[in-house]
Design an enzyme around this catalytic site. Structure first.
Site, PDB file in Angstrom:
ATOM      1  N   ASP A 188       0.923  -1.329  -0.037  1.00 24.55           N
ATOM      2  CA  ASP A 188       0.055  -0.003   0.016  1.00 24.55           C
ATOM      3  C   ASP A 188       0.917   1.234  -0.120  1.00 24.55           C
ATOM      4  OD1 ASP A 188      -2.431   1.204  -0.001  1.00 24.55           O
ATOM      5  OD2 ASP A 188      -2.916   0.881   1.939  1.00 24.55           O
ATOM      6  N   HIS A 248       3.448   2.975  -8.793  1.00 24.20           N
ATOM      7  CA  HIS A 248       2.988   1.640  -9.131  1.00 24.20           C
ATOM      8  C   HIS A 248       4.284   0.878  -9.645  1.00 24.20           C
ATOM      9  CE1 HIS A 248      -0.960   1.828  -7.603  1.00 24.20           C
ATOM     10  NE2 HIS A 248      -1.397   2.559  -8.798  1.00 24.20           N
ATOM     11  N   LEU A 251      12.295 -19.681  -2.816  1.00 23.78           N
ATOM     12  CA  LEU A 251      11.117 -18.929  -2.300  1.00 23.78           C
ATOM     13  C   LEU A 251       9.804 -19.387  -2.948  1.00 23.78           C
ATOM     14  CD1 LEU A 251      10.155 -16.750  -0.331  1.00 23.78           C
ATOM     15  CD2 LEU A 251      10.355 -15.240  -2.165  1.00 23.78           C
TER      16      LEU A 251
END
Length: 232
Positions: A12, A29, A123
């Site tokens: 956010d 973004h 990961l």
């Protein structure tokens, strides 16, 4: 230091970060996507096994069309970059959410990315795209109802484990730690079932500024918590 096995993040503050620099929201973004790549590498180095990020929610379609179009363009480019990053870091990629609303070329790139990384041992990186937890739960319930109606599933056998097998996150352990950046303190329809016993960490840092040091702060806070799961 007790490292959480699975960390979920609500990314956010990209728009506010860009505005603070006199730039358009889409610039924020783009910078935010670069932060995602950095945190993926740092998380694995720290010993985190699973990382799930909230990239685009079912509610994000209500944003201005030009911003949504820019996010979809960024997503297309990120899919290419992510394939290279995954190969470099041995990451296993999985996209959660309702992919059917996405353009076909994006769906194809997602399928390609998941197939190319399915056997990677690094990961486990989950990206929530067109994801909403209520939507996920409703989709799971519909599939359970269909399987029960067709005789594939005995309704009496539906327990927590069975229900979880119908969720987008099946076979993924629940998050130990949720991080939300930018000072907001709500879940925003994110992993409502999975976060039942997770620890929450909120920070005022905007996502593009989130760093390895900020991730360590969250883990230090996590280590100060006493997880009792309803016990004494």
């Amino acid at each position: 230091m007790n490292i959480p096995r699975h960390v979920a993040i609500i990314l956010d503050g990209n728009g506010r970060w860009a505005k603070s620099k006199g730039m358009p929201r889409n610039y924020g973004h783009a910078q935010g996507s670069k932060t995602v790549e950095k945190i993926c590498e740092e998380a694995w180095r720290m010993g985190i096994k699973y990382l799930t990020v909230y990239a685009f929610s079912t509610e994000n379609w209500n944003r201005p069309k030009d911003e949504v179009d820019a996010l979809m363009k960024l997503l297309r480019n990120y899919m290419k970059t992510c394939l290279k990053t995954a190969k470099k870091n041995d990451m296993k990629i999985r996209v959660i959410g309702d992919k059917t609303r996405l353009e076909q070329d994006i769906q194809d790139r997602i399928n390609e990315l998941e197939a190319a990384t399915v056997n990677n041992g690094g990961l486990n990186f989950q990206i929530a795209i067109n994801y909403g937890s209520r939507d996920e739960i409703l989709r799971a319930v519909r599939r359970i109802a269909q399987d029960a109606a067709s005789g594939i599933l005995d309704p009496k056998s539906v327990d927590e484990s069975c229900f979880e097998s119908y969720l987008d996150t099946h076979d993924i352990p629940d998050p130990d730690l949720l991080i939300r950046t930018s000072g907001e303190e709500r879940l925003s329809n994110y992993l409502l079932w999975q976060l039942a016993y997770s620890e929450f960490y909120f920070t005022d840092v905007l996502w593009p500024d989130f760093s390895k040091e900020e991730l360590w702060k969250a883990i230090e806070q996590y280590n100060a918590r006493d997880r009792r799961y309803g016990k004494v």
